[in-house]
Design an enzyme around this catalytic site. Structure first.
Site, PDB file in Angstrom:
ATOM      1  N   LYS A 260     -42.848  40.716  -6.196  1.00 39.86           N
ATOM      2  CA  LYS A 260     -42.164  39.463  -6.504  1.00 39.86           C
ATOM      3  C   LYS A 260     -42.964  38.587  -7.463  1.00 39.86           C
ATOM      4  O   LYS A 260     -44.167  38.773  -7.656  1.00 39.86           O
ATOM      5  CB  LYS A 260     -41.797  38.729  -5.214  1.00 39.86           C
ATOM      6  CG  LYS A 260     -40.680  39.456  -4.469  1.00 39.86           C
ATOM      7  CD  LYS A 260     -40.112  38.682  -3.301  1.00 39.86           C
ATOM      8  CE  LYS A 260     -38.892  39.434  -2.726  1.00 39.86           C
ATOM      9  NZ  LYS A 260     -38.313  38.772  -1.547  1.00 39.86           N
TER      10      LYS A 260
ATOM     11  N   ARG B  33     -41.272  45.456   3.445  1.00 40.88           N
ATOM     12  CA  ARG B  33     -40.293  46.071   2.549  1.00 40.88           C
ATOM     13  C   ARG B  33     -40.948  46.226   1.181  1.00 40.88           C
ATOM     14  O   ARG B  33     -41.328  45.224   0.563  1.00 40.88           O
ATOM     15  CB  ARG B  33     -39.043  45.195   2.471  1.00 40.88           C
ATOM     16  CG  ARG B  33     -37.927  45.728   1.584  1.00 40.88           C
ATOM     17  CD  ARG B  33     -36.775  44.720   1.578  1.00 40.88           C
ATOM     18  NE  ARG B  33     -35.626  45.183   0.798  1.00 40.88           N
ATOM     19  CZ  ARG B  33     -35.502  45.021  -0.524  1.00 40.88           C
ATOM     20  NH1 ARG B  33     -36.460  44.408  -1.202  1.00 40.88           N
ATOM     21  NH2 ARG B  33     -34.424  45.464  -1.150  1.00 40.88           N
TER      22      ARG B  33
END
Length: 294
Positions: free
Chosen positions: A233, A273
Site C-alpha cells: 500500500k 493479506r
C-alpha cells in the site's frame, strides 16, 4: 482517555477461531489474486482468468493458507464495474481454485457476487464495506452461514479519501467497527463467523495507518480475529520514498510488507493479506516462534 494513550491490551495467545474455517495454528497468510485490469499492485497481470487461476495455484504451492479473489479494484479513486462483469471475472477463478483444494475468499461488496462465489466454492466473504455497500449482504451471510470479513469503511473508492478525517483514528475506527459488528450480528450473523479489518488505506492517510498498526491491541477487545491488509500500500511506498520524494513502486514494497506481517502476527493478528506469500509466510512463522518462546 483515547485509545492511543490508554492502557495497552495484551495480544491474545491465539486469535479467536473463525466459525467455518480451518484453524491454522499461527497467523494465517492470505494470498491475493486480483482479477482486474487496474489493480494498483500488479497492473492487471492476472486479469485473464487462466492467468489468475495459475497465479492462485502458485500461491497455494508457496504455502498460502487462503486465497482472496477479487474482481473490482478498490484502490483510491477507482470507479466501479458492473455486477455482470465482476461475476465474469471472479466466478471461474473461484471455482477452479476451490476445486484444487484452496480455502478461497471472495473480495466483493455485492451480494450477488458473494452468493455466486460461495456457490462456486468460496468459504469466506471479504466485504471491504463491512456490509454498508449492499444492504442485503448481512442477511445473505447470516442465511448462508458463511464467515465474513467486516472492514472499516467510509465510502466507495472514488471519493473515500475525502472521508479521511479523524481526531483519534484508533478510537474512531474501533468504535465504528464495533457499531458495524453490532449491525451485522443484529442481521443474524453469528459473532464467531466475523473477522474484523481496520481498513488500512481506506479513507485513511499514511498518518492514520501507522497508529492503527501500532495499536492493534486496542481492537482485540472487540473479541474477534483481525485481518491486516497492508501489502504494497501507498503508505509503505511513502515510507520508502527516494530522496526526491518519489514513492517506492508497489513491487518494491514487498520486504516492508513482510516486516508488517511479522509485527502484525506478533501483535495477535489472525491473518495478513499479501501479494507475495513466501516472505510473509516466513515472517509469521518467526513471529509464532517468538511468541512461543516468551
Amino acid at each position: 482517555m483515547t485509545a492511543t494513550t490508554g492502557p495497552r491490551h495484551r495480544a491474545p495467545d491465539r486469535p479467536p477461531r473463525v466459525r467455518g474455517l480451518p484453524e491454522f495454528g499461527r497467523c494465517a497468510v492470505m494470498g491475493v489474486v486480483n482479477v482486474t485490469p487496474d489493480s494498483f499492485s500488479d497492473g492487471g497481470l492476472w486479469f485473464d482468468a487462466k492467468a489468475a487461476i495459475t497465479r492462485g495455484l502458485t500461491l497455494i504451492e508457496q504455502g498460502a493458507d487462503l486465497i482472496d479473489v477479487g474482481g473490482e479494484s478498490t484502490r483510491p479513486g477507482a470507479g466501479r464495474v458492473d455486477a455482470d462483469e465482476e461475476l465474469r471475472r471472479v466466478v471461474p477463478v473461484v471455482r477452479e481454485l476451490a476445486a484444487a483444494g484452496a480455502v478461497v475468499s471472495v473480495d466483493t461488496t455485492r451480494v450477488e457476487v458473494a452468493s455466486a462465489a460461495v456457490a462456486a466454492g468460496a468459504r469466506l466473504v471479504n466485504d471491504v464495506s463491512g456490509g454498508l455497500a449492499d444492504p442485503a449482504m448481512a442477511a445473505y451471510v447470516a442465511e448462508s452461514e458463511v464467515p465474513v470479513v467486516v472492514m472499516h469503511w467510509r465510502g466507495h473508492s472514488r471519493g473515500m479519501q475525502e472521508q479521511a478525517v479523524y481526531s483519534d483514528v484508533v478510537a474512531e475506527v474501533r468504535a465504528e467497527l464495533a457499531e458495524r459488528m453490532d449491525k451485522v450480528v443484529s442481521a443474524g450473523v453469528h459473532p464467531d463467523a466475523i473477522v474484523l479489518d481496520p481498513g488500512l488505506g481506506f479513507a485513511k492517510t499514511a498518518e492514520h495507518n501507522w497508529p492503527l498498526l501500532a495499536h492493534l491491541d486496542a481492537l482485540h477487545d472487540l473479541g474477534r480475529p483481525l485481518l491486516v491488509a497492508a501489502s504494497r500500500k501507498t503508505f509503505l511506498g511513502r515510507l520508502l520514498a527516494a530522496e526526491d520524494g518519489t514513492l517506492r513502486p508497489p513491487r518494491g514494497r514487498d520486504d516492508a510488507t513482510a516486516a508488517v506481517s511479522a509485527l502484525a502476527a506478533a501483535a495477535g493478528a489472525w491473518a495478513v493479506r499479501v501479494h507475495e506469500v513466501p516472505a510473509s509466510l516466513d515472517a509469521v512463522k518467526v513471529a509464532a516462534a517468538w511468541q512461543e518462546a516468551r
